[in-house]
Design a protein around this motif. Structure first.
Motif, short mmCIF file in Angstrom:
data_model
loop_
_atom_site.label_atom_id
_atom_site.label_comp_id
_atom_site.label_asym_id
_atom_site.label_seq_id
_atom_site.Cartn_x
_atom_site.Cartn_y
_atom_site.Cartn_z
N MET A 44 12.72 10.22 8.00
CA MET A 44 11.74 10.19 9.12
C MET A 44 10.60 9.14 8.79
O MET A 44 9.96 8.54 9.56
CB MET A 44 11.42 11.42 9.72
N ALA A 45 9.83 9.53 7.57
CA ALA A 45 8.71 8.70 7.11
C ALA A 45 8.85 7.46 7.15
O ALA A 45 8.01 6.60 7.48
CB ALA A 45 8.09 9.16 5.72
N PRO B 163 0.64 -1.34 0.17
CA PRO B 163 -0.05 0.08 0.06
C PRO B 163 0.95 1.37 -0.02
O PRO B 163 0.48 2.26 -0.49
CB PRO B 163 -0.68 -0.20 1.30
N TYR B 164 2.07 1.13 0.66
CA TYR B 164 3.08 2.38 0.54
C TYR B 164 3.52 2.40 -0.81
O TYR B 164 3.39 3.72 -1.39
CB TYR B 164 3.96 2.21 1.50
N GLY C 170 -4.03 5.44 8.84
CA GLY C 170 -5.00 4.68 8.53
C GLY C 170 -4.79 3.55 9.08
O GLY C 170 -5.78 2.94 9.75
N GLN C 171 -3.62 2.78 8.94
CA GLN C 171 -3.34 1.35 9.63
C GLN C 171 -3.25 1.55 10.98
O GLN C 171 -3.61 0.75 11.93
CB GLN C 171 -2.37 0.90 8.97
N ARG D 35 4.16 12.64 2.36
CA ARG D 35 2.66 12.67 3.04
C ARG D 35 1.85 11.54 2.54
O ARG D 35 1.10 11.27 3.51
CB ARG D 35 2.19 14.20 2.80
N PRO D 36 1.69 11.33 1.24
CA PRO D 36 1.03 9.91 0.88
C PRO D 36 1.20 8.85 1.94
O PRO D 36 0.45 7.85 2.35
CB PRO D 36 1.08 10.07 -0.30
N LEU D 37 2.49 8.74 2.26
CA LEU D 37 2.99 7.54 2.90
C LEU D 37 2.26 7.45 4.53
O LEU D 37 2.00 6.75 5.07
CB LEU D 37 4.32 7.41 3.03
#
Length: 467
Positions: free
Chosen positions: A383-384, A11-12, A75-76, A67-69
């Motif tokens: 960091m992400a 998903p990432y 959500g998880q 940011r999408p990650l």
């Protein structure tokens, strides 16, 4: 477990646009979860057997959005840990640095070392529930002198729209971004955030319940102390203003209430509390709103409650105890807030220790502080991916504890690193020669660089054409 890691990143990977980015995302996560002692781009590239510049460009300068990650991550975490009375915790974390060229680096208070030192500071948002805790989002604290320096901004690729924001403003930005999606009943933070009356006012305006640390120099007025009789002339008497330290020193020993916060590895973790309805002061000595003052203490010999000190005034101690001070809003006619119980206050206060535990997880198990990047994008990318790596370990720990309740997250990371070592390290003549050649070429490039900075012709000891 290695196959589950491949499924975890899918998903990432869908959140990224380029195929190369999707492939390098998996490889970088493998490096963060591996056995490597220093988990930077160079060592990770050597471990997964790709060119060093490929990983360095992916993590340091590639223009992909992190940011999408984080959207997938939040959500998880909400699906796994979410509960209505969960706690959103904010806390800065420092990353000591030696040089002056990394983005946002400055001599400032370094909580990691407990003194003013050269470091970067990130502001993090975490989610704490009864099941576990995880980091959700972050902001790099860009000092004001950095924000005004166009030359340093350009050197570190700081986007033009990024301006100077205080750390509590960054916390409010993250709260506005995720507050509706993340179920919670409380917001907490240390004294670096709680000392700002504007931050507490902004939380009250948003209808948030909070327990925020305040410095030991905070001035309050005790609203429950008996007042002398009014003599009928002049202004009615009011309680005097005093520091929370002076107020605490005047307490009787029997006012403290002892609570068991949780079961620790060495036995029950206990905390003593006392609360009082007080009036606080705003800037310029203006009278502030009514709030509950919460004072906690624990024995100096009890190391189970030790936390990174946010500032010099974060706590104080005497011969026996360590004391900390917090403020939480009181019920008003315009709000539906109810007075919290002491057990509930203790639960929220200990959430600050949970976010510190999240930092320890990231720095000890996933290389959160092992990066060697100077750019704005590189810091946020690393960091992400670190937050993703830690969340995978949390998920796997919960899965393993169903069969082995005593399983810990470091044990899961160690077992996974051994499996990854078996997958990615295949000793052979070809692989050994490639590793040695890459190291030799890396040394040659370093010699060329140092000679060039001294404006002299470097000796060519190796043939660059060797592939």
């Amino acid at each position: 477990m290695v196959d589950r890691l491949c499924d975890f990143v899918v998903p990432y990977q869908h959140a990224l646009e380029s195929e190369a980015g999707k492939r390098h995302l998996h490889l970088y996560l493998v490096g963060l979860l591996s056995h490597l002692g220093r988990k930077n781009a160079e060592t990770i590239a050597a471990f997964v057997d790709v060119e060093r510049l490929v990983i360095q460009e992916f993590i340091g300068t590639a223009p992909w959005d992190h940011r999408p990650l984080l959207t997938v991550l939040v959500g998880q975490v909400v699906e796994k840990l979410g509960e209505p009375d969960g706690i959103i915790a904010f806390d800065p974390s420092s990353f000591p640095k030696r040089g002056t060229h990394s983005v946002g680096v400055k001599r400032q208070w370094c909580g990691h070392r407990g003194k003013v030192d050269n470091c970067q500071v990130g502001v993090f948002m975490a989610y704490v529930s009864r099941h576990d805790h995880a980091l959700l989002d972050f902001r790099l604290s860009l000092p004001e002198d950095w924000a005004r320096d166009a030359q340093r901004r350009a050197a570190c690729h700081v986007p033009p729209e990024v301006q100077y924001h205080t750390r509590y403003e960054q916390c409010l930005e993250m709260l506005d971004a995720w507050g509706e999606q993340v179920p919670h009943g409380w917001v907490t933070g240390d004294d670096e955030l709680g000392r700002h009356t504007r931050f507490r006012q902004a939380l009250r305006e948003r209808g948030e319940r909070y327990v925020l640390g305040v410095p030991c120099t905070t001035t309050v007025r005790d609203l429950e102390v008996p007042l002398p009789a009014y003599q009928g002339r002049g202004r009615p008497p009011k309680p005097p203003w005093q520091s929370v330290t002076a107020w605490r020193q005047a307490l009787e020993p029997e006012v403290w209430t002892r609570l068991t916060v949780r079961e620790g590895e060495k036995g029950p973790v206990e905390l003593e509390l006392v609360t009082r309805r007080v009036q606080t002061r705003l800037e310029r000595k203006r009278t502030g709103p009514q709030e509950w003052l919460v004072v906690t203490r624990h024995p100096l010999a009890d190391d189970s409650m030790l936390e990174t000190q946010a500032s010099r005034e974060a706590c104080e101690q005497d011969a026996r105890y360590c004391y900390r001070y917090y403020l939480t809003p009181t019920p008003t006619h315009a709000s539906e807030l109810t007075e919290p119980s002491l057990a509930e206050l203790a639960r929220v206060i200990t959430a600050g220790g949970c976010i510190e535990a999240s930092f320890r997880r990231g720095k000890s198990e996933a290389g959160m502080d092992a990066y060697q990047v100077r750019t704005w994008q590189g810091w946020h990318h690393h960091m992400a991916l670190t937050l993703m790596a830690v969340w995978f370990l949390v998920h796997e720990t919960h899965r393993g504890q169903q069969l082995t309740p005593a399983l810990t997250l470091p044990q899961v990371r160690y077992g996974l690193s051994m499996l990854l070592l078996d997958v990615f390290c295949t000793p052979g003549v070809d692989s050994i020669c490639r590793q040695v050649q890459r190291q030799l070429l890396r040394n040659e490039l370093a010699r060329f660089y140092h000679h060039r900075t001294r404006k002299c012709i470097p000796p060519r000891k190796l043939r660059r054409e060797i592939q």
